[in-house]
Structure formats: C-alpha cells, structure tokens
Design a protein around this motif. Structure first.
Motif, short mmCIF file in Angstrom:
data_model
loop_
_atom_site.label_atom_id
_atom_site.label_comp_id
_atom_site.label_asym_id
_atom_site.label_seq_id
_atom_site.Cartn_x
_atom_site.Cartn_y
_atom_site.Cartn_z
N UNK A 124 0.84 -1.20 0.00
CA UNK A 124 0.00 0.00 0.00
C UNK A 124 0.88 1.25 0.00
N UNK A 125 0.46 2.23 -0.79
CA UNK A 125 1.18 3.49 -0.86
C UNK A 125 0.18 4.63 -0.85
N UNK A 126 0.66 5.82 -0.56
CA UNK A 126 -0.17 7.02 -0.65
C UNK A 126 0.33 7.88 -1.79
N UNK A 127 -0.56 8.74 -2.31
CA UNK A 127 -0.22 9.56 -3.47
C UNK A 127 -0.70 10.99 -3.27
N UNK A 128 0.23 11.94 -3.38
CA UNK A 128 -0.12 13.36 -3.40
C UNK A 128 -0.54 13.68 -4.83
N UNK A 129 -1.82 13.98 -5.02
CA UNK A 129 -2.33 14.14 -6.38
C UNK A 129 -2.52 15.60 -6.79
N UNK A 130 -2.58 16.52 -5.83
CA UNK A 130 -2.73 17.94 -6.18
C UNK A 130 -2.28 18.80 -5.01
N UNK A 131 -1.68 19.93 -5.34
CA UNK A 131 -1.27 20.92 -4.34
C UNK A 131 -1.76 22.28 -4.80
N UNK A 132 -2.47 22.97 -3.93
CA UNK A 132 -2.95 24.32 -4.23
C UNK A 132 -2.35 25.32 -3.27
N UNK A 133 -2.18 26.55 -3.71
CA UNK A 133 -1.59 27.58 -2.86
C UNK A 133 -2.38 28.88 -2.95
N UNK A 134 -2.21 29.72 -1.95
CA UNK A 134 -2.88 31.03 -1.94
C UNK A 134 -2.11 31.98 -1.05
N UNK A 135 -2.19 33.25 -1.39
CA UNK A 135 -1.58 34.32 -0.58
C UNK A 135 -2.58 35.45 -0.41
N UNK A 136 -2.43 36.26 0.64
CA UNK A 136 -3.31 37.42 0.81
C UNK A 136 -3.19 38.39 -0.36
N UNK A 137 -4.13 39.29 -0.44
CA UNK A 137 -4.16 40.25 -1.54
C UNK A 137 -3.06 41.30 -1.44
N UNK A 138 -2.51 41.48 -0.24
CA UNK A 138 -1.56 42.57 -0.01
C UNK A 138 -0.13 42.07 -0.11
N UNK A 139 0.55 42.50 -1.18
CA UNK A 139 1.94 42.12 -1.39
C UNK A 139 2.83 43.35 -1.34
N UNK A 140 4.04 43.18 -0.80
CA UNK A 140 4.95 44.32 -0.63
C UNK A 140 6.37 43.94 -1.02
N UNK A 141 7.09 44.84 -1.71
CA UNK A 141 8.51 44.61 -1.96
C UNK A 141 9.26 44.54 -0.64
N UNK A 142 10.29 43.74 -0.61
CA UNK A 142 11.05 43.54 0.62
C UNK A 142 11.61 44.84 1.20
N UNK A 143 12.12 45.70 0.35
CA UNK A 143 12.72 46.94 0.85
C UNK A 143 11.66 47.93 1.34
N UNK A 144 10.44 47.81 0.83
CA UNK A 144 9.35 48.64 1.35
C UNK A 144 9.02 48.22 2.77
N UNK A 145 9.06 46.91 3.03
CA UNK A 145 8.83 46.42 4.39
C UNK A 145 9.95 46.89 5.30
N UNK A 146 11.17 46.95 4.78
CA UNK A 146 12.31 47.43 5.58
C UNK A 146 12.07 48.86 6.06
N UNK A 147 11.49 49.68 5.22
CA UNK A 147 11.18 51.06 5.61
C UNK A 147 10.18 51.07 6.77
N UNK A 148 9.16 50.21 6.65
CA UNK A 148 8.15 50.10 7.70
C UNK A 148 8.80 49.70 9.02
#
Length: 386
Positions: free
Chosen positions: A1-25
C-alpha cells in the motif's frame, strides 16, 4: 500500500509588498538611527527575498499610518487576543482559496470523496476551530475525520504528511485534504532584539492545500517512500516559538544555518541508506526556504547543483518564509515542472523547526505513461493503464 499526493494548491493574501518597502516600515517602527537603518537594509537585501505577502493592508506603509501596529510604547502593540481575532477572521478565507486552487486541478473530483481533513497552523488557534469552519464552508459531511497539527512550526507539513500517509496506507479508499495556513506577519514584534529583527525580515503569510489519496492516480503524483526525523538538541534555544503578552515570539538565531550544516549530511545519509540510494540518484531537492543561508548551506554541504533546488530559492524570493506552507509551495512548483516529463524521478525534501527538529522524506514521482516495479512489489504495475 502506498499514498499519493495528487494535487497541491496555494494562496496568498491580496496585499503584497517589496522587501525593501517592508524594511522602511520596520525601521520607522523602532525609530532607527541612520546607521541602524543602513544595517537593516543590508540585512533585508541579504535575505534573498524580493517580495512578501500579508493579511495586513498597511504592513508596508508608514508605521505612523498603521491601523493595526499603532505607534507608541510596547503597550500600544496589539495584544494576543487582538491578533487572534484577526487570525480567526483571515485564516479561513485564505485556506478556502488554497483548497479551491487545489481541487480545481483534479478533474471530476467530488468533495464528497474527502474522508479526512488535517489542518496545520502555528500562528493562531481557536475552538471550535479552523477545521470545523472549513467543514462548514466546503459543505463536507459532519462525519469527516478531523485532525489538527498545531504549533509545530516550519516542519509541521511533514507531520501532517506522515499522518496522511498512514491513513491512506491503511485504507486505499481514503482521501485526505490537508491544509496549512500561516499568518506570520500578524506577530510582528516592535523590538530592537536581533532575533525579532531577523524574524521580521523573513516571514510572510500564505496557505497551501494538498489532496493525498490511497488509490493510484492518473497524471503526475508524488508518492512518499520514506520519512526520517532527527533532532539537534544543542539548537533547542536557537529556534523556538512561544506565546507572549504581545503576540507569538519567534527566536531564530543566526547560528541555525551552522547547526544545520553540521547535521545535514548525517540526516541525509540515514534516510537514503534505508532505501539504498545515494545523493546522485536524487533528481530534485525540495528544501524548506527558511532562509537564504540555510538553502546555500545545504546546497554546498550535499554538493547539489543549484538547478536541482532552484524551486526553493524561487519560493523564498517571491514569498519569503511562510512557515508550514512553504515546502508545499516548493513541491507544487516541482510537480508543475514535471507535467510533461514521464520518466521516473525522486525528490528529497527537508524542513526544520523548533527543537532543533530536522525532518526529511523521499518522494517518488509517479506519472501516467510508463511502467515500473514499485519497491517491494513483485508484480509489474502499469501506471499508464490506471
């Protein structure tokens, strides 16, 4: 008997920021001097991260304009209760987005087939919890078996995959939906403590969902061959996660890459020796993108060509360290890259967390269109006929 990963889904919040913009914050938050500010920007550039996501729309704005992290003394920072209220509000929709992205990849898949639900998170908790909210939101049967993996940190997806693997091996009709969701940025610490500064520099928010089945799949799937866990007790104080009065506090010492460097060869040797493989027989290395130094240390110690672990560097650059979902983002990219490749391949995967815990696993890529003999099976199984 074996198991099988058949699908992987991902999601992120709507708010994205450049790394250096976060550094300013971050520099504004603690009123850094110009010299301290330059050191902080040097750190942020060195992380290898270009972009991160947050459920907080003001995470990359001027600190004085923040609605959540209000300026002032530490007492003005959000309490644990306030952070958990935000977690409860935001974790479910992000989880559902990842689940929908996952299930959309499976043609003619019915949610009624789901027999087990496993939720994973270390950045928030409540009861009745996220697992019940997902059951209700998806309209799953109330009899679905539920398991929660909480507060284990960045390696927690491995723990959930082990549980999923055991379930599917015991019942070929089992279908497990596994969901990892982390809102790391809600635990920002307004502090000049170096551990907090480092944590603030690398973590982001995200969710991933996985379907694991006991039945042989069509198309590309990943089948776990073996798991192996080890501990480096000397690193117990260098990677830790605790609940404080003003959020969850991450201790992430700069010594962690050095400790991983000292243990990664032995970890790899113990795992691969059980399967009679060597490192040269591994086609992809799915390494948890905990930080650029961690990735580089493992690449150099195991003498891996960067092309074999490029997905880990890419996920780090585009999302930062999202804790438990991160390794699933990496595996999803590898699965995507394999869509038109029907040759037999293997993936060696690593993740690390409090303890210092070192998790590893070998995954076999199972695809339609070729026949092979599975390890331990006497009969030839024609995967293309499934």
């Amino acid at each position: 008997m074996r198991s099988f990963i058949t699908a992987i889904g991902t999601a992120n919040p709507a708010h994205g920021f450049p790394q250096l913009k976060i550094a300013e914050f971050m520099s504004d938050a603690v009123s850094m001097t110009e010299e301290e500010r330059q050191r902080l920007f040097t750190l942020y550039r060195a992380t290898g991260i270009k972009h991160r996501y947050s459920v907080l729309p003001d995470f990359g704005t001027a600190f004085e304009d923040s609605d959540f992290f209000k300026p002032g003394e530490k007492a003005a920072m959000p309490s644990v209760a306030e952070r958990m209220t935000l977690y409860r509000k935001e974790a479910l929709p992000l989880s559902i987005a990842a689940i929908e992205n996952c299930l959309d990849q499976l043609k003619s898949f019915s949610k009624d087939k789901i027999t087990h639900l496993i939720t994973v998170s270390c950045t928030g908790m409540y009861a009745p919890g996220l697992d019940l909210d997902i059951v209700q939101s998806l309209g799953l049967p109330h009899s679905v078996n539920r398991t929660c993996v909480n507060f284990m940190g960045c390696y927690a997806a491995f723990s959930a995959l082990k549980v999923s693997d055991a379930i599917c091996k015991s019942d070929k009709n089992a279908v497990v939906l596994m969901v990892c969701v982390e809102l790391c940025t809600i635990h920002y610490q307004k502090s000049m403590n170096w551990d907090h500064i480092l944590s603030n520099a690398i973590f982001g928010d995200g969710a991933a969902a996985v379907v694991i089945q006991g039945d042989k799949p069509k198309g590309v799937a990943l089948s776990p061959e073996l798991f192996h866990c080890d501990l480096l007790p000397e690193g117990r104080k260098d990677m830790a996660w605790s609940i404080a009065d003003f959020g969850f506090e991450m201790i992430l010492s700069s010594y962690v890459p050095s400790m991983i460097k000292g243990g990664i060869k032995e970890l790899t040797s113990k795992l691969l020796s059980k399967l009679s493989y060597n490192v040269d027989e591994i086609d992809y290395f799915a390494i948890h993108p905990g930080g650029k130094k961690i990735l580089e240390v493992i690449k150099d110690e195991l003498e891996i060509k960067k092309v074999k672990c490029q997905q880990s560097f890419d996920v780090l650059a585009e999302y930062g360290n999202m804790s438990s979902p991160s390794i699933l983002f990496v595996l999803k990219r590898i699965m995507h890259d394999l869509q038109n490749d029907f040759s037999s391949k293997r993936i060696l995967s690593f993740a690390f967390g409090p303890g210092l815990t070192m998790e590893s696993m070998v995954l076999e890529v199972v695809t339609s269109g070729f026949a092979k003999t599975l390890e331990g099976d006497k009969e030839l199984i024609n995967i293309g006929a499934v």
